[in-house]
Motif scaffolding. Sequence first.
Motif, mmCIF file in Angstrom:
data_model
loop_
_atom_site.group_PDB
_atom_site.id
_atom_site.type_symbol
_atom_site.label_atom_id
_atom_site.label_comp_id
_atom_site.label_asym_id
_atom_site.label_seq_id
_atom_site.Cartn_x
_atom_site.Cartn_y
_atom_site.Cartn_z
ATOM 1 N N PHE A 32 2.447 12.881 -3.447
ATOM 2 C CA PHE A 32 2.269 12.507 -2.049
ATOM 3 C C PHE A 32 1.583 11.153 -1.879
ATOM 4 N N ASP A 33 0.754 10.775 -2.832
ATOM 5 C CA ASP A 33 0.035 9.514 -2.712
ATOM 6 C C ASP A 33 0.876 8.383 -3.309
ATOM 7 N N LYS A 34 1.437 7.570 -2.449
ATOM 8 C CA LYS A 34 2.313 6.482 -2.886
ATOM 9 C C LYS A 34 1.579 5.141 -3.006
ATOM 10 N N SER A 35 0.268 5.156 -2.825
ATOM 11 C CA SER A 35 -0.490 3.910 -2.924
ATOM 12 C C SER A 35 -0.541 3.443 -4.372
ATOM 13 N N THR A 36 -0.528 2.140 -4.544
ATOM 14 C CA THR A 36 -0.602 1.553 -5.881
ATOM 15 C C THR A 36 -2.066 1.411 -6.308
ATOM 16 N N LEU A 37 -2.262 1.100 -7.576
ATOM 17 C CA LEU A 37 -3.615 0.861 -8.060
ATOM 18 C C LEU A 37 -4.232 -0.322 -7.324
ATOM 19 N N GLU A 38 -3.422 -1.311 -7.018
ATOM 20 C CA GLU A 38 -3.926 -2.476 -6.280
ATOM 21 C C GLU A 38 -4.377 -2.070 -4.881
ATOM 22 N N ASP A 39 -3.634 -1.171 -4.236
ATOM 23 C CA ASP A 39 -4.033 -0.662 -2.916
ATOM 24 C C ASP A 39 -5.388 0.033 -2.999
ATOM 25 N N ARG A 40 -5.549 0.858 -4.017
ATOM 26 C CA ARG A 40 -6.799 1.602 -4.172
ATOM 27 C C ARG A 40 -7.963 0.670 -4.486
ATOM 28 N N LEU A 41 -7.702 -0.323 -5.313
ATOM 29 C CA LEU A 41 -8.750 -1.280 -5.655
ATOM 30 C C LEU A 41 -9.173 -2.083 -4.426
ATOM 31 N N LYS A 42 -8.221 -2.377 -3.559
ATOM 32 C CA LYS A 42 -8.519 -3.107 -2.319
ATOM 33 C C LYS A 42 -9.491 -2.311 -1.466
ATOM 34 N N SER A 43 -9.327 -0.992 -1.436
ATOM 35 C CA SER A 43 -10.230 -0.134 -0.680
ATOM 36 C C SER A 43 -11.649 -0.186 -1.267
ATOM 37 N N VAL A 44 -11.728 -0.168 -2.596
ATOM 38 C CA VAL A 44 -13.034 -0.253 -3.253
ATOM 39 C C VAL A 44 -13.660 -1.630 -3.005
ATOM 40 N N GLU A 45 -12.817 -2.656 -2.969
ATOM 41 C CA GLU A 45 -13.309 -4.007 -2.722
ATOM 42 C C GLU A 45 -14.038 -4.096 -1.381
ATOM 43 N N SER A 46 -13.533 -3.387 -0.372
ATOM 44 C CA SER A 46 -14.182 -3.420 0.944
ATOM 45 C C SER A 46 -15.593 -2.847 0.858
#
Length: 289
Positions: A32-46
Amino acid sequence: MNHKLKTILFKSLSLLPNKVDDYCYHKIQSFFDKSTLEDRLKSVESTYLRLSKVLSDLNIDLKDKVVFEFGSGWFPGMPYFFKYKFGAKRVLTFDINEHFKKETVLELNELFSKKYNSEVLSNPDNKYKLPDGVEYFPNYDIVKNDIPDVDVIFSRYVLSHMNENDVDELHKKMKATLKRGTYVIHFISPSDLRQHNDSSLSLQDFLQYNKQEWDKIHTKFDYHNRLRLPQFLEIFKKYDYEIVHLDYISLSKETKSYDLFKKVQLHEDYKKYSDEELTAGNIFVILKV
């Protein structure tokens, strides 16, 4: 996915034997989770950017410090920011589960190196291919086990997934064992996670239930306590932590989210709190022992 269907799915998973249920849960998450590792890292970056600004304003320097993170999650996002951007000497990341995978860490090493102009070198002897200075301790319950001597304690959206009594016990334990001057940094998301997959729900929908009703609804896969901002602050003050920084976002009137909140028939336990206190989210607090 509709929140009722999701609850049925998680309830079904919880009937499976241990390890089998976790395996199935991971597979469902991946589907169900189609986010990429880059998407997830962007969230952590915030989170990193928000933390960086406040630490700078408070003149708190993490260079050469030892950081203890609990709630490692699926990959070492914040540990890399602590090591490569804040200059921490060591980052020890602990989790009650084991989610890190070698393949994901190798991908992260390459991505972080390119994206943040850092040289992330895998330790070939490390099981997960983590770089030197980042250590992973899975299957570790910090409420029941020792906390090492460190300079900073950090959690990112973890406290709301702990049993209320464990949140209290953890802060009691940290106050008794950590050296004076240790910083404790928490990012807290006290909203009803079912809303993330079903926008028809209020972020505070779970405040309508009594404890017994709520315990029947959620499972270990979506466990969420319902502590409100004043309750977290009460725990911190109970053990005499200095609150160095606190900010949060409450719902604004005349918004769809606020309208949904006002439709929730609050349980008696929550009627003593103001709308601001009940809807306070994205909480960021820095404590000092």
